[in-house]
Design a protein around this motif. Structure first.
Motif, PDB file in Angstrom:
ATOM      1  N   PRO A   1      61.298  49.220  40.246  1.00 24.62           N
ATOM      2  CA  PRO A   1      60.511  50.458  40.291  1.00 24.62           C
ATOM      3  C   PRO A   1      59.042  50.182  39.976  1.00 24.62           C
ATOM      4  CG  PRO A   1      62.482  50.739  38.950  1.00 24.62           C
ATOM      5  CD  PRO A   1      62.368  49.277  39.256  1.00 24.62           C
ATOM      6  N   PHE A   2      58.158  50.855  40.703  1.00 24.27           N
ATOM      7  CA  PHE A   2      56.724  50.643  40.522  1.00 24.27           C
ATOM      8  C   PHE A   2      56.298  50.836  39.072  1.00 24.27           C
ATOM      9  CE2 PHE A   2      52.412  52.315  40.176  1.00 24.27           C
ATOM     10  CZ  PHE A   2      51.713  51.217  40.638  1.00 24.27           C
ATOM     11  N   GLU A   3      56.887  51.805  38.396  1.00 25.38           N
ATOM     12  CA  GLU A   3      56.504  52.078  37.003  1.00 25.38           C
ATOM     13  C   GLU A   3      56.741  50.859  36.115  1.00 25.38           C
ATOM     14  OE1 GLU A   3      58.675  54.057  38.781  1.00 25.38           O
ATOM     15  OE2 GLU A   3      57.112  55.472  39.348  1.00 25.38           O
ATOM     16  N   MET A   4      57.828  50.124  36.369  1.00 24.94           N
ATOM     17  CA  MET A   4      58.114  48.912  35.587  1.00 24.94           C
ATOM     18  C   MET A   4      57.089  47.823  35.879  1.00 24.94           C
ATOM     19  SD  MET A   4      62.221  48.612  35.923  1.00 24.94           S
ATOM     20  CE  MET A   4      62.629  47.658  34.479  1.00 24.94           C
ATOM     21  N   VAL A   5      56.802  47.619  37.169  1.00 25.06           N
ATOM     22  CA  VAL A   5      55.828  46.600  37.578  1.00 25.06           C
ATOM     23  C   VAL A   5      54.459  46.942  36.987  1.00 25.06           C
ATOM     24  CG1 VAL A   5      54.666  45.548  39.550  1.00 25.06           C
ATOM     25  CG2 VAL A   5      57.091  46.142  39.721  1.00 25.06           C
ATOM     26  N   HIS A   6      54.061  48.179  37.125  1.00 26.82           N
ATOM     27  CA  HIS A   6      52.778  48.651  36.614  1.00 26.82           C
ATOM     28  C   HIS A   6      52.661  48.370  35.116  1.00 26.82           C
ATOM     29  CE1 HIS A   6      49.937  51.751  35.168  1.00 26.82           C
ATOM     30  NE2 HIS A   6      49.317  51.503  36.308  1.00 26.82           N
ATOM     31  N   ALA A   7      53.693  48.722  34.370  1.00 26.63           N
ATOM     32  CA  ALA A   7      53.672  48.513  32.914  1.00 26.63           C
ATOM     33  C   ALA A   7      53.574  47.028  32.569  1.00 26.63           C
ATOM     34  CB  ALA A   7      54.925  49.128  32.280  1.00 26.63           C
ATOM     35  N   LEU A   8      54.319  46.178  33.271  1.00 28.19           N
ATOM     36  CA  LEU A   8      54.290  44.740  32.987  1.00 28.19           C
ATOM     37  C   LEU A   8      52.929  44.126  33.302  1.00 28.19           C
ATOM     38  CD1 LEU A   8      57.769  43.571  34.322  1.00 28.19           C
ATOM     39  CD2 LEU A   8      57.018  43.692  31.936  1.00 28.19           C
ATOM     40  N   VAL A   9      52.370  44.468  34.458  1.00 30.07           N
ATOM     41  CA  VAL A   9      51.059  43.915  34.831  1.00 30.07           C
ATOM     42  C   VAL A   9      50.014  44.351  33.811  1.00 30.07           C
ATOM     43  CG1 VAL A   9      49.217  43.991  36.563  1.00 30.07           C
ATOM     44  CG2 VAL A   9      51.593  43.648  37.280  1.00 30.07           C
ATOM     45  N   HIS A  10      50.035  45.604  33.420  1.00 29.24           N
ATOM     46  CA  HIS A  10      49.059  46.082  32.434  1.00 29.24           C
ATOM     47  C   HIS A  10      49.285  45.449  31.058  1.00 29.24           C
ATOM     48  CE1 HIS A  10      46.447  49.078  34.317  1.00 29.24           C
ATOM     49  NE2 HIS A  10      47.393  49.082  35.239  1.00 29.24           N
ATOM     50  N   GLU A  11      50.528  45.247  30.688  1.00 36.19           N
ATOM     51  CA  GLU A  11      50.814  44.633  29.388  1.00 36.19           C
ATOM     52  C   GLU A  11      50.302  43.201  29.306  1.00 36.19           C
ATOM     53  OE1 GLU A  11      54.636  43.236  26.667  1.00 36.19           O
ATOM     54  OE2 GLU A  11      54.949  44.709  28.266  1.00 36.19           O
ATOM     55  N   HIS A  12      50.516  42.414  30.362  1.00 32.64           N
ATOM     56  CA  HIS A  12      50.207  40.983  30.292  1.00 32.64           C
ATOM     57  C   HIS A  12      48.848  40.599  30.875  1.00 32.64           C
ATOM     58  CE1 HIS A  12      54.076  40.058  28.618  1.00 32.64           C
ATOM     59  NE2 HIS A  12      54.615  40.861  29.522  1.00 32.64           N
ATOM     60  N   LEU A  13      48.341  41.371  31.828  1.00 33.32           N
ATOM     61  CA  LEU A  13      47.061  41.019  32.451  1.00 33.32           C
ATOM     62  C   LEU A  13      45.999  42.094  32.239  1.00 33.32           C
ATOM     63  CD1 LEU A  13      48.352  39.605  35.857  1.00 33.32           C
ATOM     64  CD2 LEU A  13      47.911  38.362  33.736  1.00 33.32           C
ATOM     65  N   GLY A  14      46.326  43.102  31.454  1.00 31.95           N
ATOM     66  CA  GLY A  14      45.405  44.217  31.215  1.00 31.95           C
ATOM     67  C   GLY A  14      44.254  43.843  30.317  1.00 31.95           C
ATOM     68  N   THR A  15      44.039  44.572  29.268  1.00 32.82           N
ATOM     69  CA  THR A  15      42.849  44.405  28.438  1.00 32.82           C
ATOM     70  C   THR A  15      42.835  43.136  27.592  1.00 32.82           C
ATOM     71  OG1 THR A  15      43.891  45.737  26.720  1.00 32.82           O
ATOM     72  CG2 THR A  15      42.451  46.888  28.281  1.00 32.82           C
ATOM     73  N   GLN A  16      43.978  42.571  27.257  1.00 31.06           N
ATOM     74  CA  GLN A  16      44.028  41.392  26.390  1.00 31.06           C
ATOM     75  C   GLN A  16      43.694  40.089  27.123  1.00 31.06           C
ATOM     76  OE1 GLN A  16      44.394  41.774  23.092  1.00 31.06           O
ATOM     77  NE2 GLN A  16      44.450  43.947  23.592  1.00 31.06           N
ATOM     78  N   CYS A  17      43.893  40.037  28.433  1.00 30.63           N
ATOM     79  CA  CYS A  17      43.680  38.820  29.208  1.00 30.63           C
ATOM     80  C   CYS A  17      42.327  38.886  29.917  1.00 30.63           C
ATOM     81  CB  CYS A  17      44.808  38.670  30.236  1.00 30.63           C
ATOM     82  SG  CYS A  17      44.656  37.195  31.252  1.00 30.63           S
ATOM     83  N   PRO A  18      41.438  37.912  29.693  1.00 32.37           N
ATOM     84  CA  PRO A  18      40.114  37.965  30.320  1.00 32.37           C
ATOM     85  C   PRO A  18      40.101  37.607  31.817  1.00 32.37           C
ATOM     86  CG  PRO A  18      40.286  36.055  28.889  1.00 32.37           C
ATOM     87  CD  PRO A  18      41.564  36.829  28.742  1.00 32.37           C
ATOM     88  N   LEU A  19      41.235  37.255  32.383  1.00 35.59           N
ATOM     89  CA  LEU A  19      41.325  36.958  33.811  1.00 35.59           C
ATOM     90  C   LEU A  19      40.956  38.205  34.614  1.00 35.59           C
ATOM     91  CD1 LEU A  19      42.303  35.079  36.138  1.00 35.59           C
ATOM     92  CD2 LEU A  19      44.602  35.940  35.722  1.00 35.59           C
ATOM     93  N   ASP A  20      40.077  38.057  35.599  1.00 30.69           N
ATOM     94  CA  ASP A  20      39.648  39.172  36.457  1.00 30.69           C
ATOM     95  C   ASP A  20      40.754  39.460  37.475  1.00 30.69           C
ATOM     96  OD1 ASP A  20      38.178  41.036  37.940  1.00 30.69           O
ATOM     97  OD2 ASP A  20      37.189  39.479  39.106  1.00 30.69           O
TER      98      ASP A  20
END
Length: 160
Positions: free
Chosen positions: A129-148
């Motif tokens: 489900p998109f909601e799961m993917v969205h949450a995972l991407v934001h958790e791991h690559l969101g504000t804590q990760c400086p990768l653009d």
């Protein structure tokens, strides 16, 4: 850090400074979805992918799936082969997508990645489900990760 989120065509990032993420399985086939599209457009991407899995010992499939392969393709540019499935016939397990996102957040510098275009991992043929993917991407690559990161949440082909 996610600097863009929305509709787009991941192939518009071909041959730019941004690495394109290509979802793969741990079996060695690029037979459907975005993996097949990249296989068809790429030069030797499929060869690199198959060589990676043919050179590995026959360990547990779950262990084979824990992989990130960064490659520069002559036609596509920089591509990160990102395992989202253990087997192409099965859906994308949450544990695998999350584990490889966690690894990416730690290893992106070592892999030589400074910016990344990410599709909805496991959201197409992986049936997540998109909601799961969205949450995972934001958790791991969101504000804590400086990768653009450009997170392509839906496909919108680039108009010529």
């Amino acid at each position: 850090m996610i600097t863009y989120q929305g509709a787009g065509d991941i192939f518009s990032y071909a041959n730019t400074d941004r690495t394109m993420l290509c979802p793969i399985n741990a079996v060695g086939t690029m037979g459907a979805g975005l993996a097949l599209a990249m296989k068809k457009r790429g030069h030797n991407l499929h060869d690199v992918y198959q060589r990676h899995f043919s050179n590995r010992s026959p360990e547990e499939p779950r262990d084979r799936a824990r992989c990130l392969i960064h490659h520069h393709d002559a036609y596509l540019g920089k591509v990160l082969l990102f395992c989202t499935k253990v087997d192409w016939r099965a859906g994308s397990p949450l544990w695998l997508v999350e584990e490889n996102l966690r690894r990416l957040a730690v290893d992106y510098k070592r892999l030589g990645i400074s910016s990344l275009a990410v599709p909805t991992l496991g959201g197409g043929l992986g049936n997540m489900p998109f909601e799961m993917v969205h949450a995972l991407v934001h958790e791991h690559l969101g504000t804590q990760c400086p990768l653009d990161v450009h997170f392509i949440t839906s496909y919108k082909p680039k108009k010529d």
